[in-house]
Enzyme design. Structure first.
Site, PDB file in Angstrom:
ATOM      1  N   ASP A 178      29.018  41.318  98.637  1.00  0.00           N
ATOM      2  CA  ASP A 178      28.335  42.192  97.671  1.00  0.00           C
ATOM      3  C   ASP A 178      27.083  42.732  98.353  1.00  0.00           C
ATOM      4  O   ASP A 178      26.220  41.965  98.772  1.00  0.00           O
ATOM      5  CB  ASP A 178      27.977  41.356  96.432  1.00  0.00           C
ATOM      6  CG  ASP A 178      27.602  42.217  95.240  1.00  0.00           C
ATOM      7  OD1 ASP A 178      27.184  43.374  95.435  1.00  0.00           O
ATOM      8  OD2 ASP A 178      27.713  41.717  94.098  1.00  0.00           O
ATOM      9  N   ASP A 210      25.450  49.871  94.591  1.00  0.00           N
ATOM     10  CA  ASP A 210      25.809  48.463  94.549  1.00  0.00           C
ATOM     11  C   ASP A 210      27.336  48.409  94.701  1.00  0.00           C
ATOM     12  O   ASP A 210      28.043  49.089  93.966  1.00  0.00           O
ATOM     13  CB  ASP A 210      25.352  47.936  93.174  1.00  0.00           C
ATOM     14  CG  ASP A 210      25.582  46.456  92.972  1.00  0.00           C
ATOM     15  OD1 ASP A 210      26.115  45.807  93.873  1.00  0.00           O
ATOM     16  OD2 ASP A 210      25.227  45.957  91.879  1.00  0.00           O
ATOM     17  N   HIS A 233      26.877  47.100  85.097  1.00  0.00           N
ATOM     18  CA  HIS A 233      25.521  47.386  84.629  1.00  0.00           C
ATOM     19  C   HIS A 233      25.070  48.791  85.011  1.00  0.00           C
ATOM     20  O   HIS A 233      25.528  49.339  86.007  1.00  0.00           O
ATOM     21  CB  HIS A 233      24.543  46.366  85.231  1.00  0.00           C
ATOM     22  CG  HIS A 233      24.702  46.184  86.718  1.00  0.00           C
ATOM     23  ND1 HIS A 233      23.935  46.875  87.629  1.00  0.00           N
ATOM     24  CD2 HIS A 233      25.551  45.417  87.460  1.00  0.00           C
ATOM     25  CE1 HIS A 233      24.302  46.520  88.860  1.00  0.00           C
ATOM     26  NE2 HIS A 233      25.289  45.646  88.785  1.00  0.00           N
ATOM     27  N   HIS A 272      19.450  45.999  87.534  1.00  0.00           N
ATOM     28  CA  HIS A 272      20.067  45.912  86.216  1.00  0.00           C
ATOM     29  C   HIS A 272      19.268  46.739  85.216  1.00  0.00           C
ATOM     30  O   HIS A 272      18.195  46.339  84.788  1.00  0.00           O
ATOM     31  CB  HIS A 272      20.197  44.454  85.756  1.00  0.00           C
ATOM     32  CG  HIS A 272      21.337  43.746  86.427  1.00  0.00           C
ATOM     33  ND1 HIS A 272      22.022  42.714  85.868  1.00  0.00           N
ATOM     34  CD2 HIS A 272      21.921  43.952  87.633  1.00  0.00           C
ATOM     35  CE1 HIS A 272      22.980  42.294  86.696  1.00  0.00           C
ATOM     36  NE2 HIS A 272      22.922  43.036  87.775  1.00  0.00           N
ATOM     37  N   GLU A 307      31.609  46.290  87.883  1.00  0.00           N
ATOM     38  CA  GLU A 307      32.088  45.161  88.669  1.00  0.00           C
ATOM     39  C   GLU A 307      32.879  44.242  87.767  1.00  0.00           C
ATOM     40  O   GLU A 307      32.498  44.009  86.627  1.00  0.00           O
ATOM     41  CB  GLU A 307      30.931  44.416  89.343  1.00  0.00           C
ATOM     42  CG  GLU A 307      29.871  43.869  88.444  1.00  0.00           C
ATOM     43  CD  GLU A 307      28.683  43.328  89.234  1.00  0.00           C
ATOM     44  OE1 GLU A 307      28.897  42.416  90.041  1.00  0.00           O
ATOM     45  OE2 GLU A 307      27.559  43.819  89.037  1.00  0.00           O
ATOM     46  N   GLU A 326      33.528  45.950  93.086  1.00  0.00           N
ATOM     47  CA  GLU A 326      32.449  46.661  92.399  1.00  0.00           C
ATOM     48  C   GLU A 326      32.221  48.028  93.033  1.00  0.00           C
ATOM     49  O   GLU A 326      32.242  48.158  94.260  1.00  0.00           O
ATOM     50  CB  GLU A 326      31.156  45.842  92.509  1.00  0.00           C
ATOM     51  CG  GLU A 326      29.933  46.536  91.919  1.00  0.00           C
ATOM     52  CD  GLU A 326      28.699  45.641  91.907  1.00  0.00           C
ATOM     53  OE1 GLU A 326      28.591  44.767  92.781  1.00  0.00           O
ATOM     54  OE2 GLU A 326      27.858  45.845  91.032  1.00  0.00           O
TER      55      GLU A 326
HETATM   56 ZN    ZN Z   1      26.879  43.913  93.470  1.00  0.00          ZN
HETATM   57 ZN    ZN Z   2      26.202  44.779  90.461  1.00  0.00          ZN
END
Ligand code: ZN
Ligand code: ZN
Length: 303
Positions: free
Chosen positions: A56, A67, A136, A144, A173, A269
């Site tokens: 990630d 992200d 998110h 976030h 995600e 994600e």
């Molecule tokens: Zn992530």
């Molecule tokens: Zn994330």
């Protein structure tokens, strides 16, 4: 491995203080650990053939974050576990759009995740969504934002009627698990973020805590960081100072999140923005090829 990834991220973003660079520590959570694990210095973990690793990672420019995550497994017995979250994330991104209700999108994602089974060492597991985790929105310098994309049909009043809106930046995600579908916090901690209510003029103990907080504020602002990054820039023996900053709520820890011992979890994600007439996907190779980076969608179809 993480150092190699992060050196490349630094190089391609031309890292400079909070202007541009990585958006958070590179996660490489293993097996039952779903998120928020990155090695601290001295970690001797060696990646194994039978491991399921969630990579990630993210970058930012002027505080605008993308992200992205994918799962790596060498042993093909986990194929269906990976497929479940890959398909759920792909479908989640496809169905996202202006006026789409978050609770309903969660339903689509949850149905895909729970439609899979995986056989590991002679035992068949029904795959579940990890219900405690979610996609998110992202805001400037804030991984976030205010809204969450659940991994199940959420009819609660806070989510069911909340709609996606024009201009929002999302990370969808999804997490598949052979375990309980819930996570608990684990040690050791490696992800931290400056508290939103940590003011620069508040009194911090002089010495290392003060110098550390100044460095965190200047280099990461309200984005996540890990002790490795502080040590790479010359700080040593920071454990006590970090603990002090957490205890006094200048900094908040984001502990590793794990499902039950012995289970396996997977994650995919992707990040995109809801523009007035299209959604632009920033991280999705397959869809970029398939849809030429931009998916046109009908506003009326989403009503
Ligand atoms: Zn992530
Ligand atoms: Zn994330």
């Amino acid at each position: 491995m993480v150092q190699k990834i992060e050196n490349m991220l630094r190089f391609i973003t031309n890292k400079n203080l909070t202007e541009c660079g990585q958006a958070f520590p590179t996660g490489c959570s293993l097996n039952n650990v779903a998120a928020h694990y990155t090695p601290n210095s001295g970690d001797e973990t060696v990646l194994q053939y039978d491991d399921v690793m969630k990579l990630d990672f993210g970058t930012q420019m002027n505080g605008y974050i993308i992200d992205c995550a994918f799962t790596v497994a060498f042993n093909p017995i986990y194929d269906n576990l990976l497929k479940a979250s890959k398909e759920a994330t792909t479908e989640g991104v496809k169905q996202a759009g202006i006026d789409v209700r978050l609770g309903e999108l969660g339903g689509v994602i949850g149905e895909i995740l729970s439609s899979y089974e995986v056989e590991i060492k002679g035992k068949t597991h029904k795959i579940k969504a990890i219900k405690d985790l979610c996609g998110h929105t992202m805001e400037r310098f804030k991984i976030h934002g205010g809204k969450s994309v659940p991994l199940y049909r959420d009819d609660s009043s806070e989510t069911s009627n909340v709609k996606m809106e024009e201009g929002e930046l999302y990370a969808i995600e999804t997490f598949a698990t052979t375990g309980s579908g819930h996570v608990h916090e684990k040690h050791p901690w490696s992800h931290y973020m400056k508290s939103p209510d940590a003011f620069n003029n508040v009194k911090i103990k002089a010495g290392q805590p003060k110098a550390l907080f100044k460095y965190i504020d200047e280099h990461f602002s309200t984005m996540a960081f890990c002790p490795r990054w502080l040590e790479e820039s010359g700080f040593t023996g920071i454990e006590k100072s970090l603990k002090y900053l957490c205890d006094k709520n200048f900094v908040e820890p984001y502990p590793p999140l794990a499902d039950i011992e012995g289970c396996y979890t997977s994650q995919f994600e992707h990040s995109f923005m809801l523009k007035p007439t299209c959604k632009e996907i920033f991280t999705m190779d397959e869809l970029i090829k398939e849809f030429d980076a931009v998916i046109e969608y009908s506003l009326s179809a989403n009503k």
